[in-house]
Scaffold this active site. Structure first.
Site, PDB file in Angstrom:
ATOM      1  N   TRP A 187      16.890  24.092  32.833  1.00  0.00           N
ATOM      2  CA  TRP A 187      15.700  24.055  33.744  1.00  0.00           C
ATOM      3  C   TRP A 187      14.305  23.662  33.255  1.00  0.00           C
ATOM      4  CZ3 TRP A 187      12.460  27.090  30.977  1.00  0.00           C
ATOM      5  CH2 TRP A 187      13.114  28.106  30.038  1.00  0.00           C
ATOM      6  N   GLU A 243      24.142  18.937  23.872  1.00  0.00           N
ATOM      7  CA  GLU A 243      22.741  19.192  23.164  1.00  0.00           C
ATOM      8  C   GLU A 243      22.230  20.353  23.376  1.00  0.00           C
ATOM      9  OE1 GLU A 243      19.121  19.559  22.826  1.00  0.00           O
ATOM     10  OE2 GLU A 243      18.831  18.125  24.535  1.00  0.00           O
ATOM     11  N   LYS A 288      25.005  20.835  13.081  1.00  0.00           N
ATOM     12  CA  LYS A 288      25.574  22.142  13.017  1.00  0.00           C
ATOM     13  C   LYS A 288      25.651  22.803  14.419  1.00  0.00           C
ATOM     14  CE  LYS A 288      22.238  23.577  10.013  1.00  0.00           C
ATOM     15  NZ  LYS A 288      21.567  24.332   8.828  1.00  0.00           N
ATOM     16  N   LYS A 338      25.520  19.506  37.902  1.00  0.00           N
ATOM     17  CA  LYS A 338      25.169  20.835  38.154  1.00  0.00           C
ATOM     18  C   LYS A 338      23.928  21.064  37.549  1.00  0.00           C
ATOM     19  CE  LYS A 338      25.491  25.127  38.137  1.00  0.00           C
ATOM     20  NZ  LYS A 338      24.432  25.168  37.343  1.00  0.00           N
ATOM     21  N   PRO A 339      22.979  20.984  38.385  1.00  0.00           N
ATOM     22  CA  PRO A 339      21.508  21.320  37.777  1.00  0.00           C
ATOM     23  C   PRO A 339      21.486  23.056  37.461  1.00  0.00           C
ATOM     24  CG  PRO A 339      21.398  21.132  40.214  1.00  0.00           C
ATOM     25  CD  PRO A 339      22.648  20.943  39.610  1.00  0.00           C
ATOM     26  N   SER A 340      20.524  23.318  36.884  1.00  0.00           N
ATOM     27  CA  SER A 340      20.155  24.913  36.520  1.00  0.00           C
ATOM     28  C   SER A 340      19.976  25.522  37.726  1.00  0.00           C
ATOM     29  CB  SER A 340      19.134  25.080  35.474  1.00  0.00           C
ATOM     30  OG  SER A 340      18.525  26.263  35.690  1.00  0.00           O
ATOM     31  N   GLU A 341      20.245  26.758  38.046  1.00  0.00           N
ATOM     32  CA  GLU A 341      20.102  27.443  39.378  1.00  0.00           C
ATOM     33  C   GLU A 341      18.561  27.651  39.445  1.00  0.00           C
ATOM     34  OE1 GLU A 341      20.955  30.599  36.202  1.00  0.00           O
ATOM     35  OE2 GLU A 341      21.859  28.465  36.954  1.00  0.00           O
ATOM     36  N   GLU A 358      16.485  31.338  18.566  1.00  0.00           N
ATOM     37  CA  GLU A 358      16.084  30.627  19.310  1.00  0.00           C
ATOM     38  C   GLU A 358      15.155  31.288  20.641  1.00  0.00           C
ATOM     39  OE1 GLU A 358      16.235  26.151  21.527  1.00  0.00           O
ATOM     40  OE2 GLU A 358      17.600  27.776  21.980  1.00  0.00           O
ATOM     41  N   THR A 367      26.310  29.020  25.892  1.00  0.00           N
ATOM     42  CA  THR A 367      27.024  28.429  26.821  1.00  0.00           C
ATOM     43  C   THR A 367      27.790  27.140  26.398  1.00  0.00           C
ATOM     44  OG1 THR A 367      25.420  29.176  28.379  1.00  0.00           O
ATOM     45  CG2 THR A 367      26.567  27.459  29.239  1.00  0.00           C
ATOM     46  N   GLY A 376      24.687  21.019  18.419  1.00  0.00           N
ATOM     47  CA  GLY A 376      25.300  20.220  19.408  1.00  0.00           C
ATOM     48  C   GLY A 376      26.291  19.125  18.659  1.00  0.00           C
ATOM     49  N   GLY A 408      20.649  24.415  21.316  1.00  0.00           N
ATOM     50  CA  GLY A 408      19.522  25.045  20.847  1.00  0.00           C
ATOM     51  C   GLY A 408      18.988  24.421  19.516  1.00  0.00           C
TER      52      GLY A 408
END
Length: 479
Positions: free
Chosen positions: A148, A247, A452, A172-175, A382, A229, A455, A249
């Site tokens: 997002w 890709e 690491k 599939k975009p963020s809600e 993060e 995720t 990603g 955090g």
């Protein structure tokens, strides 16, 4: 009214629950969007697979596919203001930043049009009586899952190279930020992209996303988002034995040596952590300052932070808008409270602004924290918000040890006129991108990704197109 979305080769309303997106500056509902059921997700995947297999697309010459991407780029340029406003009302970025990202999205399609037309295959040296050709072919259907924080740029960085490589794409975009993806699909349609090659499936990852990734038509997954995720997506990809690009955090170190130009360094630090309210994977959230310059740097930063204008994202004088949601502000506030409990000193910010309606808008002041070691939770996890932790260091060895003492490895910034030292540190830092005497300069032509837990794989650049292709060797006998 429930907005429709492109799936199964056409636009449908969706029979699933209604998704409501909220303007984080006002707390008002921006849009109500239909979402797909499991059967509608499956139908979209099958339609995408059929579209990808059509000779009219799969065998399209590279220069012809490039012409399509150029048409999409032209449409994106024409719709730049619309795209910028759609992103602004869904994630709260300032309008000027959204305009820049809309222009960046168009530039990304133009870049991959050029790559598509000019990238060459290989003819390896023969070791026998044969000629060997190396070809690169599409996977078929790519599932592209975006976050997002910067949907305009993130979606272009996946859709453009995936299409250039010859695939169909299901986005599939963020809600939280669905509207920019829907508008990108309309742009592709107006540019003449054949039906089924670009679909958008709105909804939550736990249902729509999970159903999408487990469908057998999906041949490759590209994800940008949180590490937790990403790990679950990697497990799905491993079970299905399909490739994935992640890709994820970051907790990026930003480094100031005591011989640095402190004015320039502090300006770079401010942009590196507070642009976009710190909601960036490469945000320089851990600031390491050589002990002799520590107090002077903190004083400069606090003075500069107090001058930043916090306001509604559409105001011309706004530097920083709200965070992307009320829930995310609560997360940021929780980390600041944790820092206080651990003995951290709030040198600036650390609260909601007084001059804005913070009950309706997710506003928060840019925050600077001192007095904590690199072992503190706020220095290790993060936060993804406007929170900067300032940590002193004594020498180069001490710096490298602390900077690398993290599970992440996405980015790093170094400020020093001593090029030899800056180069040594840049080589020693475990990160995919390192900036010297600058920060957050990004190019679509340069590969981007992390070490690491930040990603797998590299987006952007020439490798960003090959990411969406599989390699085949063909041998022809000459004896």
């Amino acid at each position: 009214m429930r907005l429709s979305f492109p799936a199964s080769g056409g636009w449908i309303t969706g029979s699933g629950p209604t998704l409501k997106t909220v303007n984080p500056a006002t707390g008002t509902i921006t849009a109500e969007i239909g979402t797909p059921t499991a059967s509608e997700v499956a139908a979209a995947c099958e339609a995408a697979l059929q579209a990808a297999r059509q000779p009219a697309w799969r065998r399209l010459k590279p220069h012809q596919r490039a012409a399509m991407l150029h048409r999409i780029a032209d449409e994106l340029t024409r719709e730049g203001e619309t795209l910028a406003h759609l992103q602004m009302v869904e994630n709260g970025k300032s309008l000027k930043e959204c305009r820049a990202q809309a222009a960046s999205a168009a530039a990304t399609f133009r870049y991959y049009a050029a790559v598509c037309e000019t990238l060459e295959a290989a003819m390896p040296p023969s070791r026998g009586e044969y000629v060997n050709f190396t070809l690169h072919q599409p996977y078929g259907v790519v599932a592209a899952i975006t976050p997002w924080n910067s949907p305009l740029t993130m979606e272009a960085q996946k859709v453009a190279p995936a299409l250039a490589a010859g695939n169909a794409v299901i986005l599939k975009p963020s809600e939280l930020t669905t509207l920019p993806g829907l508008e990108l699909a309309r742009v592709c349609e107006r540019a003449g992209l054949p039906p089924g090659l670009m679909s958008v499936l709105p909804g939550h990852g736990r249902d729509v996303g999970a159903t999408l990734l487990n469908h057998p038509a999906i041949g490759m997954i590209s994800f940008t988002g949180g590490t937790a995720t990403g790990r679950m997506i990697a497990e799905t990809a491993a079970r299905r034995l399909i490739p994935t690009a992640l890709e994820l955090g970051g907790k990026s170190p930003h480094i100031i040596f005591d011989d640095a130009d402190l004015d320039a360094a502090c300006a770079g630090v401010l942009d590196g952590i507070f642009e976009g309210m710190g909601q960036s994977c490469v945000a320089g959230s851990r600031l390491f300052v050589q002990r002799g310059a520590h107090d002077a740097v903190v004083a400069r930063l606090c003075e500069a932070v107090r001058k930043l204008r916090i306001g509604t994202p559409d105001a011309v004088d706004t530097d920083l808008g709200p965070l992307a949601s009320m829930a995310h502000r609560e997360r940021v506030e929780g980390y600041v409270a944790l820092a206080r409990n651990d003995g951290g000193r709030i040198a600036a910010g650390g609260k909601r602004p007084d001059h804005l309606d913070c009950e309706r808008g997710a506003y928060y002041l840019p925050t600077i924290i001192t007095g904590l070691s690199n072992e503190a939770r706020v220095c290790r996890e993060e936060i993804f918000g406007p929170v900067l932790c300032v940590i002193p260091f004594d020498n180069e060895a001490d710096l490298v040890r602390q900077a690398n003492d993290t599970v992440y490895g996405l980015a790093c910034g170094i400020w020093s006129p001593d090029f030899k030292r800056a180069w040594r540190v840049a080589e020693a830092i475990e990160a995919g991108t390192v900036w010297i005497n600058t920060y957050k300069q990004l190019s679509i032509a340069a590969p981007f990704g992390g070490f690491k837990e930040s990603g797998l794989g590299r987006e952007k650049g020439l490798t960003g197109l090959r990411l969406y292709q599989q390699t085949k060797s063909i041998y022809i006998a000459t004896a």
